[in-house]
Design an enzyme around this catalytic site. Structure first.
Site, short mmCIF file in Angstrom:
data_model
loop_
_atom_site.label_atom_id
_atom_site.label_comp_id
_atom_site.label_asym_id
_atom_site.label_seq_id
_atom_site.Cartn_x
_atom_site.Cartn_y
_atom_site.Cartn_z
N TYR A 252 -1.85 0.21 10.69
CA TYR A 252 -2.13 -0.29 9.26
C TYR A 252 -0.92 -0.23 8.70
O TYR A 252 -0.26 -1.10 7.84
CB TYR A 252 -3.21 0.16 8.82
CG TYR A 252 -3.38 -0.11 7.42
CD1 TYR A 252 -3.84 -1.43 6.83
CD2 TYR A 252 -3.15 0.64 6.12
CE1 TYR A 252 -3.95 -1.70 5.48
CE2 TYR A 252 -3.26 0.11 4.80
CZ TYR A 252 -3.67 -0.92 4.50
OH TYR A 252 -3.98 -1.33 3.14
N THR B 257 0.87 -1.07 0.12
CA THR B 257 -0.19 -0.08 0.15
C THR B 257 0.91 1.08 -0.02
O THR B 257 1.88 1.45 0.44
CB THR B 257 -0.89 0.01 1.42
OG1 THR B 257 -1.60 1.13 1.28
CG2 THR B 257 -0.33 -0.18 2.45
#
Length: 351
Positions: free
Chosen positions: A165, A125
């Site tokens: 995250y 990501t």
């Protein structure tokens, strides 16, 4: 070729699995079916071709190793299984770590111990770059934009994990990269921007493009975290599928590499610009609600995708307008399915 797709019943997973089946490949879908919409995606996939489904949680190393060993003839392992929301990671950081960091480590070890040598593709990501406050940006023409970096952020940008995250995905990102260097495994890491497309049952904190479209067309609530002027480069799912396939075709060049993958400078937009576009498609105001910025939110992120173009000839082909129209058509066509899957997110029961 034979592919194992972890998280294969998720949004990206079911789309790549369908493309692989259409091309005549064998596909092993591995998923624990915990995420909303995965059972429906699996039901959609089953008639599509030569597919094997294994219900497996990547946190269970023994079960995962057994699944990998039973398909040790796989040519490619595409690792998509993940916890995908920043807000969820803040609420439950241990679960986020167990799925993203430990789960990825489990997969790498399961493959390494299997004695096989498949290509391993990992969906990372852009959040591994953190908040990127060191980069200059300004509010111009109603949206945040970089003061420099006309091509966007490249792979040389420093990693600066921000939020649980970002930490869990970033740790996994680096493990995948290092297993290529230390153990000679064939790995490719994709640091992905905002991916959107059909069969995405998105919500605001993950899959925001799909959720804005679903909410606009089905009269659901829309919440903007921040002021709505933040900018992302968005990529339609079919372009991401091509990216994976082309990277495998050129594994002699992509092996051990990391790539920023997104819509790039030509496919960027702010949240407010998407809502304005949807109002032209639906002829109704969207009336969003506003909430605080989320931890680690970047005011602007646009991926510099030139390395992917140089190494394996990949560039986005689907414009924002074409992608949005395709997703709008799917939402209208699958009205009842979407209402059923997202009934708790819409303001009224499915019908």
């Amino acid at each position: 070729m034979k592919w194992i797709v972890t998280g294969g019943a998720g949004f990206i997973g079911c789309n790549i699995s369908k493309a692989l089946l259409d091309a005549g490949h064998e596909v092993v879908v591995l998923d624990n079916l915990s995420r909303r919409g995965t059972q429906e995606n699996l039901d959609w996939l089953r008639p599509q071709g030569d597919m094997v489904f294994v219900q497996q949680d990547i946190r269970d190393f023994d079960g995962l190793r057994a699944a990998i060993l039973s398909h040790a003839d796989a040519d490619v392992v595409l690792h998509l299984a993940a916890q995908v929301a920043v807000t969820t990671s803040v609420t439950n950081p241990r679960e986020d770590f167990d799925i993203n960091a430990l789960g990825t480590f489990n997969l790498l070890e399961a493959v390494r111990q299997s004695g096989s040598n498949p290509i391993i593709l990992y969906a990372s990501t852009n959040k591994v770059y953190g908040k990127m406050e060191n980069l200059g940006f300004e509010l111009r023409d109603g949206r945040y934009q970089y003061t420099t970096l006309p091509e966007g952020v490249d792979e040389a940008a420093p990693l600066d994990f921000y939020s649980p995250y970002g930490c869990s995905k970033g740790a996994a990102d680096q493990y995948v990269r290092d297993y290529a260097r230390i153990y000679g495994m064939r790995t490719v890491v994709f640091r992905q921007s905002c991916i959107y497309g059909i069969r995405q049952f998105g919500i605001e904190d993950q899959g925001w493009v799909a959720w804005f479209i679903i909410a606009a067309l089905l009269d659901g609530p829309i919440t903007i975290y921040g002021d709505g002027r933040q900018v992302r480069d968005v990529l339609f799912i079919d372009d991401l599928v091509r990216c994976y396939l082309q990277a495998v075709e050129h594994i002699d060049r992509t092996n051990g590499e990391v790539y920023n993958i997104g819509g790039g400078p030509t496919n960027q937009m702010s949240l407010l610009e998407l809502l304005a576009l949807l109002e032209t498609r639906h002829d109704q105001p969207t009336r969003p609600r506003y909430s605080d910025w989320r931890p680690g939110d970047q005011r602007v992120f646009v991926a510099d995708i030139r390395k992917a173009a140089q190494d394996f000839g990949w560039r986005p082909q689907i414009s924002i307008a074409a992608g949005i129209d395709c997703l709008c058509a799917w939402v209208r066509q699958e009205d009842k399915l979407i209402r059923s899957v997202l009934s708790d997110r819409l303001d009224y029961p499915s019908r």
